[in-house]
Design a protein around this motif. Structure first.
Motif, PDB file in Angstrom:
ATOM      1  N   THR A 166      46.117  72.371  79.943  1.00  0.00           N
ATOM      2  CA  THR A 166      44.872  71.519  78.921  1.00  0.00           C
ATOM      3  C   THR A 166      43.786  72.326  79.045  1.00  0.00           C
ATOM      4  OG1 THR A 166      44.237  70.297  81.035  1.00  0.00           O
ATOM      5  CG2 THR A 166      46.049  69.352  79.637  1.00  0.00           C
ATOM      6  N   GLN A 167      42.817  72.157  78.141  1.00  0.00           N
ATOM      7  CA  GLN A 167      41.448  72.758  78.364  1.00  0.00           C
ATOM      8  C   GLN A 167      40.800  72.085  79.467  1.00  0.00           C
ATOM      9  OE1 GLN A 167      40.347  75.255  75.897  1.00  0.00           O
ATOM     10  NE2 GLN A 167      38.962  75.383  77.619  1.00  0.00           N
ATOM     11  N   GLU A 168      41.116  70.883  79.785  1.00  0.00           N
ATOM     12  CA  GLU A 168      40.493  70.479  80.882  1.00  0.00           C
ATOM     13  C   GLU A 168      40.659  71.247  82.224  1.00  0.00           C
ATOM     14  OE1 GLU A 168      40.140  66.056  83.434  1.00  0.00           O
ATOM     15  OE2 GLU A 168      41.708  66.436  81.709  1.00  0.00           O
ATOM     16  N   ILE A 206      41.452  74.248  82.159  1.00  0.00           N
ATOM     17  CA  ILE A 206      41.094  75.574  82.229  1.00  0.00           C
ATOM     18  C   ILE A 206      39.376  75.629  82.526  1.00  0.00           C
ATOM     19  CG2 ILE A 206      40.581  77.571  80.617  1.00  0.00           C
ATOM     20  CD1 ILE A 206      43.095  76.757  79.096  1.00  0.00           C
ATOM     21  N   ASP A 207      38.733  74.332  82.089  1.00  0.00           N
ATOM     22  CA  ASP A 207      37.358  74.288  82.297  1.00  0.00           C
ATOM     23  C   ASP A 207      37.123  74.004  83.865  1.00  0.00           C
ATOM     24  OD1 ASP A 207      36.847  74.738  79.692  1.00  0.00           O
ATOM     25  OD2 ASP A 207      36.571  72.469  79.360  1.00  0.00           O
ATOM     26  N   LYS A 221      34.880  82.385  80.253  1.00  0.00           N
ATOM     27  CA  LYS A 221      35.524  81.947  78.952  1.00  0.00           C
ATOM     28  C   LYS A 221      35.748  83.206  77.676  1.00  0.00           C
ATOM     29  CE  LYS A 221      34.291  77.222  79.067  1.00  0.00           C
ATOM     30  NZ  LYS A 221      33.844  75.962  78.467  1.00  0.00           N
TER      31      LYS A 221
END
Length: 94
Positions: A52-54, A56-57, A74
């Motif tokens: 999820t982008q969460e 990765i962040d 990023k």
């Protein structure tokens, strides 16, 4: 996986033994590029697994204190993937 940049030499790796949520974070060299990962988190079982982008962040934010604000995580992200590892629990005998 990130573009090499100048994170650290090819023959070096790193472990962060405890992230802000209590998991482990690792960085290893993978064909000349730093591959960063973490240990398990809970998720729903699916045939199509992707980070999820969460997530990765989260990994990027955990790297910041170690490599500083100048590395463009990023912008240097080459790829991201996830996998499911089933945790088998012993059940009742038949």
């Amino acid at each position: 996986m990130f573009k090499k940049g100048d994170l650290f030499p090819n023959d070096m790796g790193m472990i962060v033994p405890e992230t802000t949520d209590g998991r482990l974070l690792f960085i290893i060299n993978y064909f000349g590029h730093p591959m960063v990962g973490t240990t398990d988190g809970n998720t729903e079982a699916t045939h199509f697994c992707e980070p999820t982008q969460e997530e990765i962040d989260f990994i990027i934010s955990e790297l910041g204190p170690y490599f500083g604000p100048d590395y463009d995580f990023k912008g240097n992200l080459m790829s991201a993937w996830a996998g499911l590892r089933p945790l088998v629990k012993e059940g009742k005998e038949a």
